[in-house]
Scaffold this active site. Structure first.
Site, PDB file in Angstrom:
ATOM      1  N   SER A 151     -10.961  27.138 -43.693  1.00 38.26           N
ATOM      2  CA  SER A 151     -10.320  27.696 -42.485  1.00 38.26           C
ATOM      3  C   SER A 151      -9.552  28.951 -42.876  1.00 38.26           C
ATOM      4  O   SER A 151      -9.095  29.061 -44.024  1.00 38.26           O
ATOM      5  CB  SER A 151      -9.335  26.684 -41.891  1.00 38.26           C
ATOM      6  OG  SER A 151      -8.123  26.699 -42.622  1.00 38.26           O
ATOM      7  N   ASP A 152      -9.395  29.897 -41.947  1.00 38.55           N
ATOM      8  CA  ASP A 152      -8.417  30.944 -42.205  1.00 38.55           C
ATOM      9  C   ASP A 152      -7.045  30.273 -42.140  1.00 38.55           C
ATOM     10  O   ASP A 152      -6.900  29.170 -41.597  1.00 38.55           O
ATOM     11  CB  ASP A 152      -8.536  32.118 -41.224  1.00 38.55           C
ATOM     12  CG  ASP A 152      -7.903  33.376 -41.816  1.00 38.55           C
ATOM     13  OD1 ASP A 152      -7.125  33.249 -42.787  1.00 38.55           O
ATOM     14  OD2 ASP A 152      -8.169  34.495 -41.323  1.00 38.55           O
ATOM     15  N   TRP A 153      -6.032  30.928 -42.679  1.00 40.87           N
ATOM     16  CA  TRP A 153      -4.726  30.275 -42.875  1.00 40.87           C
ATOM     17  C   TRP A 153      -4.065  29.958 -41.521  1.00 40.87           C
ATOM     18  O   TRP A 153      -3.817  30.866 -40.731  1.00 40.87           O
ATOM     19  CB  TRP A 153      -3.843  31.177 -43.743  1.00 40.87           C
ATOM     20  CG  TRP A 153      -3.979  30.894 -45.232  1.00 40.87           C
ATOM     21  CD1 TRP A 153      -2.947  30.723 -46.097  1.00 40.87           C
ATOM     22  CD2 TRP A 153      -5.167  30.720 -46.023  1.00 40.87           C
ATOM     23  NE1 TRP A 153      -3.421  30.439 -47.359  1.00 40.87           N
ATOM     24  CE2 TRP A 153      -4.769  30.427 -47.349  1.00 40.87           C
ATOM     25  CE3 TRP A 153      -6.532  30.748 -45.734  1.00 40.87           C
ATOM     26  CZ2 TRP A 153      -5.679  30.185 -48.378  1.00 40.87           C
ATOM     27  CZ3 TRP A 153      -7.440  30.509 -46.761  1.00 40.87           C
ATOM     28  CH2 TRP A 153      -7.013  30.233 -48.052  1.00 40.87           C
TER      29      TRP A 153
END
Ligand code: BGC
Length: 717
Positions: free
Chosen positions: A249-251
């Site tokens: 996932s992106d952060w």
């Protein structure tokens, strides 16, 4: 607070958050690791639950009981951020694309892979390949330009290089993260055809090249969050493209537990929020038959570790080179090969050493080169880089150099000196404050740079511009005044060296534009419906509701321009750009002849002869475009399908080859949900840019009986 001050504050906060330098703890482990099956079957449910979320912001957690080691991640495409080691700061992703040299980028990838091994990084969070849909996207510098074929080829080479060292890459941000305004809240609404033909092919190429990781985007796409997008992640990435690696996932970009668990990312970063122990445990307890979804994620993550050999070696390889002279020299080659010479009136460049005795250097970037853009890709070790005046002084001590800072034009003495200089170099443009993730970038250069430029050009006709930035900028109001313009992206720690090499003719400028430079911001169709206040910075816009679905006002960003993006637009419906995609001047001249086409099994080989007709060695980038039988907004006038960079000595000729598959003549057929060849007469064009076409040939493509399955069809010349 002015917008610029807000940007500075934001970068300060981001750098504090992102940039605590750390040492990765080494782990010496026994080389015999359990097999994939043994891992999932041997893990307790609690261990499985914990495994699918990160720890310490950048780490896949170890399972000590099973001797499964940690795997550390790090940003990003142009080098390793945040580790306490003398890493090399390579040029930005957009500069890599501007080299048009996949072999060189594979070499860079290998060097970067070695630096990862030396610092204990097992998963590199790059490359970025989102298409430059609009010029003011704050992250264009982290991506590879406006064309999926170019971006896909360069990024694939990068991936092959990094992964050859046993380090996984993570291509990002999947998908349609083409701007930063409201990046957590704007839903990219885009048709399947445009998705397939423009926004996905670079990802597809990188997956085919074997990337072990994909990072999902922040934004929703067509109403569904990227982190749980079943069409993108399940239908396309897993089933169609056969991707078996891990989706990261992106952060802070999950918005539920169930969606990502059933059809989304494999790991939530930087830590478990929606994949927290409590939430996941409750979900699995309520639906025990969902546990296999968890197993599948663990298999994806462990599969990466297995294929990259991560568990079979110490995390840190003390013998792997990092920050060496050899790596810096690769960085310098990429930097100098990416510089694009846009203008060179009266052959001002290269500067003739025997004629140049006095140089004046001005501009807002005179104190040091901006070696990278801002945000998570920013590498603190090099802020800012060495200034070009120091490099010139060290290498050409006989040249007298004056460096003017501030408003030098107010001093009569300085004005007079500048007027008499042999050449004035204005180093202007953007840096990591102007251009960064989280916000879009201004369209115009700062006023101070315009003042530098306007005053210098009015006093001395031998004024030239060294421009820094990650994408197109307003140029039409000043392009006529300087004699020469070098477009320099962000060139990493060897920026000053590479620019000096080009200025004094030690190397030729061999870069070509990976984007179009149009005259006005409104010339990009996509800007028509884009928020008009894009230059405004608001913290609430940047952070508000991140990770919280209840505090969000999602709005729709319609990609109404369809395929009319970059040169596809300018070549089909105009207007004519100031400098076209693929453009870059050279000092040599080239002739093109003998275009021919030959069928080779299911591919076609296109060849032509290129001759250096000038008196000096030079480098050419031959570009192959295809024009479809009918041109309209859904069928762009030209699309890049091949390119080749070649160095030729004076009078030398060489035959250049391009290979085409059926896909080059195909479009996405929505009814059949498949690629289909477009029957009719296509034109194969060889050019030196999207506007300068040198050779062309018509070929008739006959429909193939099962074109829905990528059958190549028949081609007749
Ligand atoms: C960026 C990612 C990056 C991550 C970790 C996010 O803000 O969008 O590209 O990899 O931070 O630093």
């Amino acid at each position: 607070m002015t917008t610029h001050m807000k940007r500075k504050l934001l970068q300060f906060l981001m750098n504090r958050f992102f940039l605590g330098l750390r040492k990765i703890p080494d782990q010496r482990i026994e080389p015999t690791q359990p097999s994939l099956d043994q891992v999932t079957s041997g893990m307790h449910l609690d261990e499985k639950i914990d495994y699918v979320s990160g720890v310490e912001s950048f780490c896949v957690r170890p399972i000590k009981r099973m001797e499964i080691p940690a795997m550390w991640m790090s940003d990003a495409t142009s080098g390793i951020r945040g580790v306490d080691a003398p890493v090399t700061i390579f040029p930005s992703a957009i500069a890599m694309a501007a080299t048009w040299n996949p072999d060189l980028i594979e070499t860079l990838g290998r060097a970067l892979g070695e630096e990862c091994r030396a610092t204990g990084i097992s998963i590199l969070l790059g490359p970025g390949v989102n298409i430059a849909r609009i010029p003011i996207n704050g992250r264009n510098f982290e991506y590879m330009g406006e064309d999926p074929h170019l971006a896909g080829s360069i990024a694939s080479s990068y991936v092959r290089g990094v992964q050859s060292k046993g380090v996984a890459t993570t291509v990002k941000h999947f998908a349609c993260n083409n701007s930063e305004y409201d990046r957590h809240k704007c839903d990219s609404v885009v048709s399947e055809k445009v998705l397939r033909e423009l926004y996905l092919p670079a990802f597809e190429a990188v997956v085919a090249a074997g990337t072990e990781g994909v990072m999902s985007a922040y934004n929703p796409i067509n109403g569904s969050y990227a982190s749980e997008h079943s069409h993108l992640i399940e239908d396309i990435l897993r089933n169609e493209w056969g991707f078996s690696g891990m989706v990261v996932s992106d952060w802070n970009s999950l918005y539920s537990t169930e969606g990502p668990l059933l059809h989304g990312v494999d790991i939530e970063m930087p830590k478990g929020k929606w994949f927290s122990h409590t939430r996941l445990k409750q979900t699995i307890e309520a639906h025990p038959h969902w546990e296999p979804y968890l197993d599948r994620k663990i298999e994806h993550i462990r599969g990466v570790s297995e294929r990259m050999g991560i568990a079979d070696r110490p995390l840190i390889d003390d013998n792997s080179p990092c920050g060496t002279a050899a790596h810096k020299s690769i960085a310098a080659s990429v930097a100098s090969e990416s510089i694009v010479l846009l203008k060179n009136k009266h052959n001002l460049l290269p500067l003739k050493r025997n004629e140049i005795t006095h140089v004046v250097i001005i501009g807002s970037l005179v104190a040091g080169e901006p070696i990278g853009g801002g945000g998570s890709s920013f590498i603190k070790q090099g802020e800012p880089g060495a200034p070009i005046h120091a490099e010139i002084k060290a290498r050409y001590p006989e040249v007298r150099i004056n460096v003017y800072r501030g408003k030098w034009w107010r001093s009569e003495k300085k004005r007079n000196l500048l007027a008499k200089a042999d050449v004035v170099i204005a180093t202007v443009g953007f840096n990591h404050i102007h251009e960064s993730e989280s916000y879009d970038r201004q369209w115009r250069m700062d006023k101070i740079d315009r003042w530098h430029l306007d005053h210098a050009c009015s006093l001395n006709e031998h004024t030239m511009v060294v421009f820094h930035g990650g994408g197109a900028v307003e140029m039409s109001s000043w392009v006529d005044t300087p004699q020469a313009i070098l477009f320099c992206w962000y060139l990493g720690e060897t920026s000053a060296k590479a620019i000096t090499d080009v200025l004094f003719g030690e190397t030729d400028p061999t870069g070509r534009l990976p984007i179009s430079l149009a005259r006005k911001l409104e010339d990009w169709e996509a800007m028509e419906h884009y928020p008009k206040d894009f230059e405004e910075i608001r913290l609430s816009r940047i952070q508000g509701g991140q990770g919280n679905p209840h505090k969000r006002n999602i709005w729709q960003l319609h990609y109404l321009e369809g395929l009319m993006v970059g040169y596809r637009q300018f070549a089909t419906v105009g207007p004519e750009p100031l400098f076209p995609f693929g453009f870059g001047l050279t000092y040599a001249e080239f002739a093109y002849d003998d275009l021919s086409l030959q069928q080779m099994h299911e591919r076609w080989k296109v060849t032509c002869t290129i001759t250096n007709t000038s008196q000096r060695s030079g480098t050419e980038v031959a570009q192959l475009y295809i024009r479809p039988p009918v041109v309209d907004r859904n069928h762009p006038a030209i699309q890049l399908k091949g390119f080749y960079k070649i160095h030729l000595y004076p009078k030398e000729s060489s035959i250049v080859e391009f290979h085409l598959s059926a896909r080059a003549f195909s479009e996405w057929d929505g009814k059949k949900s498949a690629w289909a060849v477009v029957p009719g007469i296509h034109t194969i064009i060889i050019g030196t840019s999207s506007m300068d076409h040198r050779l062309s040939m018509d070929v008739e493509i006959k429909d193939s009986p099962d074109h829905g399955r990528n059958d190549p069809g028949t081609i007749t010349i």
